[in-house]
Structure formats: structure tokens, C-alpha cells
Enzyme design. Structure first.
Site, PDB file in Angstrom:
ATOM      1  CG  HIS B  12     -19.504  14.852   9.478  1.00  0.00           C
ATOM      2  ND1 HIS B  12     -20.253  14.374  10.524  1.00  0.00           N
ATOM      3  CD2 HIS B  12     -18.255  14.996   9.966  1.00  0.00           C
ATOM      4  CE1 HIS B  12     -19.485  14.246  11.593  1.00  0.00           C
ATOM      5  NE2 HIS B  12     -18.259  14.614  11.273  1.00  0.00           N
ATOM      6  CG  HIS B  59     -16.619  18.573  14.416  1.00  0.00           C
ATOM      7  ND1 HIS B  59     -17.916  18.287  14.073  1.00  0.00           N
ATOM      8  CD2 HIS B  59     -15.879  17.536  13.969  1.00  0.00           C
ATOM      9  CE1 HIS B  59     -17.953  17.121  13.433  1.00  0.00           C
ATOM     10  NE2 HIS B  59     -16.746  16.645  13.362  1.00  0.00           N
ATOM     11  CG  HIS B 193     -12.004   9.797  10.511  1.00  0.00           C
ATOM     12  ND1 HIS B 193     -13.262   9.334  10.832  1.00  0.00           N
ATOM     13  CD2 HIS B 193     -12.043  11.129  10.760  1.00  0.00           C
ATOM     14  CE1 HIS B 193     -14.026  10.351  11.230  1.00  0.00           C
ATOM     15  NE2 HIS B 193     -13.292  11.452  11.216  1.00  0.00           N
ATOM     16  CD  GLU B 240     -16.897  12.130  13.280  1.00  0.00           C
ATOM     17  OE1 GLU B 240     -16.453  13.253  13.569  1.00  0.00           O
ATOM     18  OE2 GLU B 240     -16.803  11.648  12.128  1.00  0.00           O
TER      19      GLU B 240
END
Lengths: 137, 280
Positions: B12, B59, B193, B240
Site C-alpha cells: 500500500h 500511518h 521494507h 506490516e
């Protein structure tokens, strides 16, 4: 006991406590009026949120590693970075001592380590297409 | 009894929203990622869900460190996106399904998951971008939404085992819902990541492969790691994967068929993946 991960500080309670004011300021940047207020008077805006001397200095110097050391969390710092016109590749370069071009090249180079069986599009027997196939070379 | 039609999982990262905004889907850089979505859209058209239960992480749009829930379940009639501060367009609002939300909340608390309930809840790009990818040309989303936010920001994070258990409890609650809704479960984020620190730019295709290879048939394999080990293996934002693990849990214990899978390195700083599972 907390694991030690090279080049990584997990954002735990100690960092969150240290960075609360800095992160609260960054959270305020969801509002365009607050972004404008920051740009109009950066240090004044930092003081309004009670940033420490170290945090104000890190912001003034655009020193991302110092912001992280002062408790900044990257999810919130990204909003400050946006005001400063920096994307996550710019941030990566600043943190790893690379140029932006070098940092982007490093990311792309990671593709070489991807096994062909892993990379690309694979369609399974449950798809409305045909059997499993690879689309990209 | 509600029907869980399957699961849709995708990265995303905000840069996807930028690529959509610029019309860059067919550029050399972005095409390998966007090529994963025609099969997703076809599957969704065939499966015809009318409700989406979405596991994602906020976030810093709705939640801040002043009050950070480990698991938050939306119970609103409407969910809005809003300015996140970094230049993405504001995405379409979502229609909620409060009755189903409260059913889930009742079932989850009964199963001893002490969730936070949110009658007002903004949803960020982690929810909007997967919808933009799945339904790119609609004026309004074709599904009603029940969002479930998992804390991936502030350690201690919930363990992979706890997230799988949460998902299983959500799945059990969905199967006990007396309505006849067709429900798609969505998990967003990842894969490997890391944005911050001297290890910024870290990706780990070997761990990503482990996750993708076990997601359909052996999701419990993903719970062998502690969440700190996941941060080491997947990167600090790669945690995530917790959203994927929870979403897989909601599909239940039955074997799943991998309808499609796409993996591409990199988009932005991220190893990107898209998967569709449906009951075997």
C-alpha cells in the site's frame, strides 16, 4: 531482552517518550494551515510544540539521523519530509550516506537477488485464466 | 450465514498513489507492479463481494502516540480519508456496516480480544490505495467497509501469533453473522521494507518468499517468529505483514487456493506483492 538489529532502532517506549514533542509536531502537519505556519516560522513552530534544543537543531539542519535519535518516528517524520520536498528515497540517501541516485540504484539492484520463481506475476489454477504462468521476464 | 469469498492482499505504499495520480501505471518502473491488478479485478468481479473487512495500519492520520490502540475496529456508518500531509489526493469516502462491526466487536471481546472501538475513524492510504488498485474506475466503492487497524508503529507490537488468532476470531464471527453478505477479507502493507536508520532500503526477498509460500496453506508458519524477529527479517515497516497474517486468519483453517500472486522489487523503497486467495 530487546533484540539488537544492525542499523535499526525499534521505536519502543523509550524512543516514543523521547520523541513525543517532535512527533506531535509532525502529526500536526496533516493540516495544511499548520504546514504553512511551520514554513512561515520554523523555529517558532518547533518551540510551540515544546521541541528540545536537540530536536530543534535536527529539524533546522534537516538532519534525519539526528531526528531519529531524538525520538522521531519515520511515519510522522515523513510528513515533515513532505513539507521539505523530500521523499523516502531522499530520506534513505540522507541516512545511508549515499546520493539519491546511488540509493535508488541500490533499491533497483535488489531485484537481481529475486529468484525467477518468486518474481513476476503467477496465475494459479483458481484464476479465470489458464494454468500458472509467468508474465514478466 | 455470511459467505467469505476470499482474500486480497497488497502492498500500500504512498508512492502507488502518486503513480496513479500521474497516470504512470504503464511506465517501465511501475508496469510490473500494476500488471498484477487485472487478475485481481477479474477475480473481484467474479466473486462479487459486497462487504470488505480490511486489516491495515494507520500511518498517523487517525491515530497518534497519545492513544495508540493495538487493535482498533471501526464501527462507523462512514469512513473518510483526509490530507495526510505528503501530497496524496484525498480519496473517496467509504460506507460502513455498523451492524456487522458491532457483531465483530461483540464476538472479539467475547473471545477475549480487548479491542478499541471507533465510531469515528479516518482511514489512510493504507486502506484507500488497495481500493483504488482494485476498483480504479468507480464513482463509489462497491463494498461496505469494516476496517480493523493493527498497531505497527509503536513497540511493543502484537505478535504474529496474536494477529493470526485475531484474524481467526474475526473469521469465526463473520461465519456466525446471520446476513447473506459476500465478504472479501483484505490485508494491506508490506512486504519487506525499512524506511529509517542506517539500514534504510533493506529488503529481504528470501523472507518475502517464505511468507508468500506459506500464506495459503500454512499461515501458522509465519507465527514462528517473534514480532521483533519479523522486524529484523522484513524491515521495520515490513512488520506490516501482520495485516496479511490477520487477514489470512480470517479466511479460516481450510486450505486456500492461490488465485494469483505478483512480486516485484522495488516500488519506492519496498518489495511489493499482491495476492488473491480463495477457498480451495
Amino acid at each position: 531482552m530487546r533484540r539488537s538489529i544492525p542499523g535499526t532502532a525499534l521505536f519502543d517506549g523509550e524512543l516514543a517518550e523521547r520523541g513525543f514533542a517532535l512527533n506531535a509536531m509532525c502529526f500536526s502537519f496533516n493540516d495544511a494551515a499548520n504546514r504553512a505556519a511551520f514554513l512561515a516560522d520554523e523555529d517558532g513552530y518547533c518551540r510551540k510544540f515544546g521541541l528540545t534544543t536537540a530536536q530543534r537543531g535536527a529539524v533546522a539542519a534537516r538532519d534525519v539521523p539526528a531526528m531519529l535519535a531524538a525520538g522521531g518516528n519515520v511515519y510522522y517524520l515523513a510528513k515533515l519530509a513532505g513539507i521539505l520536498g523530500l521523499n523516502v528515497q531522499d530520506l534513505g540517501a540522507l541516512q545511508t550516506g549515499r546520493t539519491v541516485a546511488e540509493f535508488k540504484a541500490m533499491l533497483v539492484a535488489a531485484r537481481a537477488g529475486v529468484d525467477p520463481d518468486l518474481g513476476g506475476l503467477h496465475l494459479g489454477p483458481g484464476s479465470s485464466g489458464s494454468a500458472r504462468q509467468r508474465e514478466t521476464a | 450465514m455470511a459467505n467469505i469469498v476470499g482474500g486480497y492482499f497488497t502492498s500500500h505504499v504512498p508512492a502507488i498513489g502518486g503513480a496513479i495520480q500521474r497516470g504512470d501505471q504503464q511506465s517501465e518502473y511501475w508496469k510490473p507492479f500494476f500488471d498484477g491488478f487485472p487478475p485481481v479485478r477479474q477475480w473481484l468481479a467474479d466473486a462479487a463481494p459486497d462487504v470488505a473487512v480490511v486489516f491495515y495500519n494507520d500511518h498517523g492520520l487517525n491515530f497518534f502516540l497519545d492513544a495508540m490502540p493495538t487493535f482498533a475496529v471501526g464501527a462507523a456508518a462512514r469512513y473518510d480519508n483526509a490530507d495526510e500531509g505528503w501530497g496524496l489526493p484525498v480519496y473517496k469516502s467509504f460506507v460502513g456496516h455498523p451492524n456487522l462491526s458491532w457483531h465483530l466487536i461483540e464476538a472479539l471481546v467475547d473471545a477475549e480480544f480487548d479491542v478499541t472501538t471507533c465510531q469515528k475513524m479516518m482511514v489512510d492510504h493504507a486502506l484507500s490505495i488497495p481500493f483504488e488498485l482494485a476498483w480504479p474506475d468507480v464513482d463509489q466503492w462497491p463494498v461496505r467497509l469494516v476496517p480493523i487497524a493493527i498497531n505497527t508503529v509503536q513497540f511493543p507490537l502484537p505478535s504474529p501469533r496474536r494477529c493470526l488468532a485475531l484474524g481467526r476470531a474475526v473469521g469465526a464471527a463473520l461465519r456466525s453473522w446471520p446476513g447473506d453478505e459476500r465478504i472479501v477479507v483484505i490485508g494491506t502493507g508490506g512486504l519487506s521494507h525499512q524506511l529509517e536508520g542506517a539500514r534504510a532500503g533493506f529488503m529481504n526477498p528470501d523472507y518475502d518468499r517464505f511468507c508468500l509460500d506459506h500464506l495459503a496453506d500454512d499461515p501458522a508458519a509465519l507465527t514462528a517468529h517473534s514480532v521483533e524477529q519479523v522486524a529484523e527479517l522484513a524491515g521495520t515497516q515490513g512488520v506490516e505483514i501482520l495485516n496479511w497474517i490477520a487477514a489470512r486468519g480470517a479466511l479460516g483453517d481450510a486450505r486456500q487456493t492461490m488465485v494469483m500472486r505478483n512480486y516485484h522489487v522495488p516500488i519506492s523503497n519496498t518489495a511489493a506483492a499482491t495476492v488473491v486467495l480463495e477457498p480451495a
